[in-house]
Structures are given as C-alpha cells and as structure tokens.
Design an enzyme around this catalytic site. Sequence first.
Site, PDB file in Angstrom:
ATOM      1  CG  PHE A 131      70.929 109.545  33.806  1.00 43.21           C
ATOM      2  CD1 PHE A 131      70.701 110.505  32.826  1.00 43.21           C
ATOM      3  CD2 PHE A 131      71.998 109.711  34.665  1.00 43.21           C
ATOM      4  CE1 PHE A 131      71.534 111.620  32.709  1.00 43.21           C
ATOM      5  CE2 PHE A 131      72.841 110.818  34.556  1.00 43.21           C
ATOM      6  CZ  PHE A 131      72.602 111.777  33.588  1.00 43.21           C
ATOM      7  CG  ASP A 147      75.092 103.291  36.292  1.00 44.03           C
ATOM      8  OD1 ASP A 147      75.559 103.645  37.393  1.00 44.03           O
ATOM      9  OD2 ASP A 147      74.782 104.089  35.386  1.00 44.03           O
ATOM     10  CE  LYS A 199      74.281 111.077  40.903  1.00 41.20           C
ATOM     11  NZ  LYS A 199      74.035 110.344  39.666  1.00 41.20           N
TER      12      LYS A 199
HETATM   13  C1  LIG Z   1      74.404 110.439  38.258  1.00 42.48           C
HETATM   14  C2  LIG Z   1      74.491 109.176  37.505  1.00 42.48           C
HETATM   15  C3  LIG Z   1      75.460 108.977  36.511  1.00 42.48           C
HETATM   16  C4  LIG Z   1      76.397 110.086  36.069  1.00 42.48           C
HETATM   17  O1  LIG Z   1      77.230 110.518  37.076  1.00 42.48           O
HETATM   18  P1  LIG Z   1      78.085 111.867  36.901  1.00 42.48           P
HETATM   19  O2  LIG Z   1      78.973 111.898  38.106  1.00 42.48           O
HETATM   20  O3  LIG Z   1      77.100 113.004  36.878  1.00 42.48           O
HETATM   21  O4  LIG Z   1      78.825 111.769  35.633  1.00 42.48           O
HETATM   22  C5  LIG Z   1      75.535 107.741  35.919  1.00 42.48           C
HETATM   23  N1  LIG Z   1      74.701 106.745  36.260  1.00 42.48           N
HETATM   24  C6  LIG Z   1      73.755 106.903  37.202  1.00 42.48           C
HETATM   25  C7  LIG Z   1      72.877 105.748  37.556  1.00 42.48           C
HETATM   26  C8  LIG Z   1      73.600 108.124  37.839  1.00 42.48           C
HETATM   27  O5  LIG Z   1      72.637 108.293  38.749  1.00 42.48           O
END
Ligand SMILES: *Cc1c(COP(=O)(O)O)cnc(C)c1O
Length: 402
Positions: A128, A215, A244
């Site tokens: 994701f 990521d 986050k």
């Molecule tokens: C939550 C998340 C995103 C997206 O972050 P947003 O602030 O909602 O755009 C991208 N990569 C990972 C691994 C995530 O957990």
Amino acid sequence: MSHVMNTYARLPVAFVRGEGVWLWDQSGKKYLDGLAGIAVNTLGYGHPALVKALTERIASGITHTSNLFNIPDQEAAADRIAEITGLDEVFFCNSGCEANEAAIKVARLYGHKRGVERPEIIVFEHAFHGRTLATLSATGSRKVQAGFEPLVSGFVRVQLDDLDAVRAVAERNKNVVAVLIEPIQGEGGIHVPRMEYLRGLKDICDQHEWLFMADEVQCGLGRTGQWFVYQHAGFQPDVLPLAKGLGGGVAVGACVTGNRAKGIFTPGKHGSTFGGNPLACTAVVATLDAMKKENLLGNATAVGRTIRDGLVEALKGTAGVVEVRGMGLMIGIELDRPCAEIVSMALENGLVLNVTADSVIRLLPPLVMTEAEGRQLVDILAPVIKVFLARPVAAAPSAKAG
Ligand SMILES: *Cc1c(COP(=O)(O)O)cnc(C)c1O
C-alpha cells in the site's frame, strides 16, 4: 444528512478528549487506544512537550510562512531527520501519498539522468502506497485501483519474498531504475519479510544501480524498536518516504534522500505550498526529541513483546487464530476468517483497534504505552477474540475491512 463526503464507513463513536494512551467519547466512556489514529499519535494524547511546543508556535503568530523564505523550524526538523536516518536531504510534504509521489518523481528523474527514457519501478503484491493516482497505481491491491483506470504506467509488480522474481525482471527489463517497498507491509496485513530478503533486494539494487526506496510511512519512526526497519536489516535506502507518526498527530510527510538519490531534485523540480511549514516542523522536532528523551524505541520493543507474548499465551489452543506476528508495536493477529466485526466488539469493551486485509486484527498503539497498559490491552482483546471465534462461522457477517 451529513455533508461530509461518503468515503469512509465510520464507526458510531467520536473521541473528544485524550490523555496518554486513553481516549474518552462524547458520553464519557473511556477507551484504551491500540491504534494511535493509524500509527500517527506517536506520543499518545496531550503529551506535555508537544502541547507546549505547538502552543508556543501558534501563540507566536507564525504557523505558516512559505517555502519562498527560510524556515528555521524546517531546518531543525531536517537536521533531526538526517541524524536518525543517516540520509542527507529532506523534502517536506503533508502526507504519506505525497511522500511517495516525491519518491516516484525522484526515481523518474534519476532514470532520465541515466539516459533511461521510460523509467520503471518495481513494486510488490499487497503493498500500500496511497490513494493518489500514481501511488494507487503502485499499490498492490485491485480493490484500491478498481474504477480509476487508466492507471499510471511505469510500475512492474512482483511477489514479495521472491528474489528470483526481481532478478527475472532485471534480466528482461532494462528500464527499471528503482524498487519501492514497504519493509513491513501495514495495510496488506502486517507482513514482516525476512531481513535476509531485504538485504538480498538491496544487493540486487546495488548491482544494477537502482534506487532502494523504503516506504516506511507506517512501519518507520520507532514503531519496531529501531528508528527504521532498514536499520534492523543493517543497510541504508536511497529514498525514504515518511509521514504518519512523524508529527505526533500534526499532518506532515517527508521524502528523505541520500546515497544514490542525493542531489536529484534541484529548484523548480518539486514543491508544496504547505509542506514543512513552521507548525508542522515544530511538531516534528518536539515529537522526535520526546521519543529520544523517553527512550520510546526501547519501550516499543519491550511493550510490543509483552503484548505479543501475552496474546500468544492467552490464545493458546484457540481454533481460528492463524498467527500473532509483528515487530515492536506493529502487531497483526491473523484469524482464519474475515473479522471486521472485532472492531465494534473491541470498542464495546473499551479498546480501539483496526482490522486490515479482511482477517488481520491490527495493533499500532502510541509508543508511550506502558507494560501495564500493554497487559491491559491483552486482557481486553484476548476474550473478545475468543468470543468472536466461538460463534458459528455462518453467523459471522461477510466482512469488509475498513
Ligand atoms: C498510510 C500509508 C500511506 C499513505 O499515507 P497517507 O498519509 O494516507 O497519504 C503510504 N504508505 C504506507 C506504507 C502507508 O501505511
């Protein structure tokens, strides 16, 4: 009728007050927080150092200026991030998808500089990366992509935990310039790869001079007991999207670069109006400083172990529990059936958590959770799981993960 756009199936509860790892709803009911607003509220609620820093920043009158000017708070936040990541440059944005968008642009520019006209990025099943067009195209979930075609091109998808699949792509596709991977998959169901796998992937990147882009929007920033998961594996990425937990609850993201990706962006190549404003960067500095001062990395390791061991012990012999897994305070409990209903059952019992990938209960508590609070979490959650699993399977509604 609510005028809020209908993009979330919301639970019928609103939190109005918080302290430490505890939340209170409008009726005064108290909840233990096992989710931290999806890995965001690193320091829990009402942390004195964060409250003080933000209050002073707001009272100064300066919450936003512009990236057209020098921003001392941004310099300070970038220094902190360089120190904990070991990387060199920080681009500030406001969210995880934006941090990944920046990473994707870095990779494309890197490719063009090397003479690759149509650069491609290797991505993974069940990954994701966000909801913008480029990041949903990179995401390994048909559910996230459905209805938004045509997708952004330039991504090659492979299975996780299969280095031969990556080598095969390298063999046939000379346009690849980077790999984008969540070192621990979050939304995909808390999948912790073998550290040798991550190192092997890094070796392949080095061999072909690809960018290794980690990521760590969800798994990074202390949650697993190190600042970053790549530190468990013992190497450095070239690109590191963060968000986050970075601002302890204030919206802030960052795309951090170093090694092969250093110096790729120059003035005019990327930007953000809000990115890295004084308010957000004050939150970053206060959050990271408090994490260090209070040894929250060590705490995540210890309390995470308490919760995992406690759950394994309490659920021993319970049919329907597939696995308790994770690292530090990033924990997944996989059941053998869809279990979205566990979320409301836990809420009734005063515990906030989440279910992802249909059948994985996900715990991402604030990193300030104490051992005693970790044991309390187990004492609430284990009986809820047992009650849920004791029901006839047919009675369990076909679940849709939120
Ligand atoms: C939550 C998340 C995103 C997206 O972050 P947003 O602030 O909602 O755009 C991208 N990569 C990972 C691994 C995530 O957990």
